[in-house]
Design a protein around this motif. Structure first.
Motif, mmCIF file in Angstrom:
data_model
loop_
_atom_site.group_PDB
_atom_site.id
_atom_site.type_symbol
_atom_site.label_atom_id
_atom_site.label_comp_id
_atom_site.label_asym_id
_atom_site.label_seq_id
_atom_site.Cartn_x
_atom_site.Cartn_y
_atom_site.Cartn_z
ATOM 1 N N THR A 262 -18.475 10.938 91.145
ATOM 2 C CA THR A 262 -18.517 9.504 91.433
ATOM 3 C C THR A 262 -18.504 8.692 90.145
ATOM 4 O OG1 THR A 262 -19.752 9.900 93.487
ATOM 5 C CG2 THR A 262 -19.833 7.677 92.576
ATOM 6 N N ALA A 263 -19.270 9.151 89.146
ATOM 7 C CA ALA A 263 -19.307 8.443 87.862
ATOM 8 C C ALA A 263 -17.938 8.464 87.194
ATOM 9 C CB ALA A 263 -20.361 9.077 86.950
ATOM 10 N N LEU A 264 -17.256 9.606 87.241
ATOM 11 C CA LEU A 264 -15.929 9.715 86.624
ATOM 12 C C LEU A 264 -14.911 8.849 87.352
ATOM 13 C CD1 LEU A 264 -15.560 13.471 85.674
ATOM 14 C CD2 LEU A 264 -15.459 11.517 84.129
ATOM 15 N N ALA A 265 -14.968 8.844 88.687
ATOM 16 C CA ALA A 265 -14.042 8.029 89.465
ATOM 17 C C ALA A 265 -14.265 6.542 89.182
ATOM 18 C CB ALA A 265 -14.217 8.313 90.956
ATOM 19 N N THR A 266 -15.521 6.160 89.068
ATOM 20 C CA THR A 266 -15.848 4.764 88.766
ATOM 21 C C THR A 266 -15.348 4.387 87.380
ATOM 22 O OG1 THR A 266 -17.818 4.873 90.176
ATOM 23 C CG2 THR A 266 -17.731 3.100 88.550
ATOM 24 N N LYS A 267 -15.541 5.283 86.417
ATOM 25 C CA LYS A 267 -15.084 5.040 85.053
ATOM 26 C C LYS A 267 -13.561 4.905 85.005
ATOM 27 C CE LYS A 267 -15.278 7.089 80.410
ATOM 28 N NZ LYS A 267 -15.783 8.243 79.609
ATOM 29 N N HIS A 268 -12.863 5.769 85.732
ATOM 30 C CA HIS A 268 -11.398 5.699 85.755
ATOM 31 C C HIS A 268 -10.937 4.385 86.392
ATOM 32 C CE1 HIS A 268 -7.245 6.967 85.924
ATOM 33 N NE2 HIS A 268 -7.221 6.730 87.220
ATOM 34 N N ALA A 269 -11.584 3.987 87.485
ATOM 35 C CA ALA A 269 -11.217 2.737 88.154
ATOM 36 C C ALA A 269 -11.384 1.552 87.216
ATOM 37 C CB ALA A 269 -12.062 2.546 89.409
ATOM 38 N N SER A 270 -12.484 1.544 86.475
ATOM 39 C CA SER A 270 -12.746 0.454 85.529
ATOM 40 C C SER A 270 -11.679 0.425 84.438
ATOM 41 C CB SER A 270 -14.143 0.621 84.919
ATOM 42 O OG SER A 270 -14.390 -0.375 83.955
ATOM 43 N N LYS A 271 -11.328 1.597 83.931
ATOM 44 C CA LYS A 271 -10.325 1.699 82.870
ATOM 45 C C LYS A 271 -8.963 1.190 83.341
ATOM 46 C CE LYS A 271 -8.139 5.125 79.817
ATOM 47 N NZ LYS A 271 -8.095 6.570 79.454
ATOM 48 N N GLY B 65 -8.516 -0.984 85.782
ATOM 49 C CA GLY B 65 -8.598 -2.330 86.351
ATOM 50 C C GLY B 65 -8.640 -2.326 87.866
ATOM 51 N N PHE B 66 -9.010 -1.176 88.481
ATOM 52 C CA PHE B 66 -9.110 -1.076 89.934
ATOM 53 C C PHE B 66 -10.472 -1.581 90.388
ATOM 54 C CE2 PHE B 66 -6.365 3.042 89.716
ATOM 55 C CZ PHE B 66 -5.251 2.290 89.414
ATOM 56 N N GLN B 67 -10.524 -2.075 91.611
ATOM 57 C CA GLN B 67 -11.793 -2.432 92.234
ATOM 58 C C GLN B 67 -11.860 -1.813 93.615
ATOM 59 O OE1 GLN B 67 -13.222 -6.489 91.753
ATOM 60 N NE2 GLN B 67 -11.512 -6.922 90.409
ATOM 61 N N ASN C 232 -11.810 3.440 98.712
ATOM 62 C CA ASN C 232 -13.216 3.656 98.362
ATOM 63 C C ASN C 232 -13.773 4.986 98.895
ATOM 64 O OD1 ASN C 232 -13.197 2.101 101.054
ATOM 65 N ND2 ASN C 232 -15.276 2.921 100.963
ATOM 66 N N THR C 233 -13.040 5.644 99.808
ATOM 67 C CA THR C 233 -13.539 6.885 100.383
ATOM 68 C C THR C 233 -12.558 8.027 100.094
ATOM 69 O OG1 THR C 233 -14.652 5.696 102.167
ATOM 70 C CG2 THR C 233 -14.262 8.046 102.506
ATOM 71 N N ILE D 284 -1.682 -3.133 94.626
ATOM 72 C CA ILE D 284 -1.637 -4.304 93.762
ATOM 73 C C ILE D 284 -1.552 -5.546 94.635
ATOM 74 C CG2 ILE D 284 -0.375 -5.486 91.933
ATOM 75 C CD1 ILE D 284 0.687 -2.771 91.033
ATOM 76 N N LEU D 285 -2.625 -6.328 94.641
ATOM 77 C CA LEU D 285 -2.657 -7.540 95.451
ATOM 78 C C LEU D 285 -2.156 -8.744 94.671
ATOM 79 C CD1 LEU D 285 -6.111 -7.017 97.203
ATOM 80 C CD2 LEU D 285 -3.858 -6.216 97.905
ATOM 81 N N SER D 286 -2.370 -8.731 93.384
ATOM 82 C CA SER D 286 -1.851 -9.766 92.490
ATOM 83 C C SER D 286 -1.902 -9.198 91.088
ATOM 84 C CB SER D 286 -2.671 -11.060 92.584
ATOM 85 O OG SER D 286 -3.978 -10.875 92.083
ATOM 86 N N ARG D 287 -1.521 -9.995 90.090
ATOM 87 C CA ARG D 287 -1.435 -9.484 88.721
ATOM 88 C C ARG D 287 -2.752 -8.908 88.235
ATOM 89 N NH1 ARG D 287 -2.506 -11.442 83.753
ATOM 90 N NH2 ARG D 287 -3.142 -13.451 84.582
ATOM 91 N N ASP D 288 -3.863 -9.491 88.612
ATOM 92 C CA ASP D 288 -5.150 -9.023 88.107
ATOM 93 C C ASP D 288 -6.089 -8.568 89.225
ATOM 94 O OD1 ASP D 288 -5.666 -11.465 89.200
ATOM 95 O OD2 ASP D 288 -6.201 -12.454 87.321
ATOM 96 N N ARG D 289 -5.521 -8.231 90.393
ATOM 97 C CA ARG D 289 -6.353 -7.782 91.506
ATOM 98 C C ARG D 289 -5.729 -6.533 92.123
ATOM 99 N NH1 ARG D 289 -7.617 -13.777 94.191
ATOM 100 N NH2 ARG D 289 -7.712 -14.829 92.186
#
Length: 231
Positions: free
Chosen positions: A82-91, A93-95, A56-57, A46-51
């Motif tokens: 990869t698609a599932l990991a990306t979907k989970h990250a989006s859900k 709020g991870f980048q 990535n590896t 957690i870098l900030s409230r919304d970041r």
């Protein structure tokens, strides 16, 4: 639909269905997806409230028998993971600070059914930058003031007759953002409320004319074909 697409809502069906019949009591692909998800949750910073930056590896270690069986699924397995990991990250709020990579590795010291996931992040200078999402397209914003409207004189031109020539603008000071209506005919709504000027945070919904926008703050590491830069 991918063969792991229903992992979130259909785990029980998958465990009791085709994968149980195919793999019996041995490791199933959904368990690999779960291990990646758990590692991502544990190591995201957690870098900030919304970041929130996620590794990535991901390296997933499997027993020799499990590794050989998963190899038979080929690239489709990596694609679905990869698609599932990306979907989970989006859900969540991870980048990611760089392109997501998942690798399966054979580890003879592991027992059948055992899985170990580890993660790392590329050491990059992450530049957080504002962006505006509209109709499947992302506009990265580089100016302190960026106008949006239907006219070519707007920094972001949107083909929408409901928009004024210059409808609203995004204001960015390097860390905080705001929105200002530019005297539009039909008004600008932020999170459902008509506003003339207001501060906005990441994932704020903006409505103007017939168009819907979402303000984002993202890690600027996307490939050029994925974004349009507003200089």
């Amino acid at each position: 639909m991918g063969f792991l697409e229903n992992f979130e809502k259909g785990l029980e069906r998958l465990v009791n269905g085709v994968f149980t019949k195919t793999f019996q009591s041995e490791l199933a692909p959904v368990e690999i997806a779960g291990a990646i998800r758990s590692e991502m949750d544990a190591k995201s910073a957690i870098l900030s409230r919304d970041r929130i930056l996620a590794p990535n590896t991901y390296v997933v270690r499997l027993s020799s028998p499990d590794f050989k069986r998963m190899q038979q699924l080929g690239e489709e397995l990596i694609t679905e993971l990869t698609a599932l990991a990306t979907k989970h990250a989006s859900k969540q709020g991870f980048q990611f600070g760089a392109a997501l990579q998942i690798k399966l590795v054979e580890d003879g010291s592991l027992a059948i059914g055992e899985v170990r996931a580890t993660s790392t992040s590329e050491k990059l200078e992450i530049e957080w930058t504002p962006a505006l999402d509209h109709a499947g397209k992302r506009y990265l914003i580089k100016k302190s003031r960026t106008s949006v409207g239907r006219d070519s004189s707007a920094d972001i031109q949107i083909d929408d007759p409901g928009l004024s020539r210059k409808h609203f603008e995004i204001v960015w000071d390097g860390s905080k953002a705001g929105l200002r209506d530019l005297g539009s005919t039909n008004g600008t709504r932020v999170s459902g409320k008509t506003v003339s000027e207001t501060a906005i945070a990441a994932d704020t919904a903006i409505s103007a004319g017939r168009s819907e926008f979402v303000f984002r703050i993202i890690a600027k590491t996307l490939s050029p074909e994925q974004v349009t830069y507003i200089e």
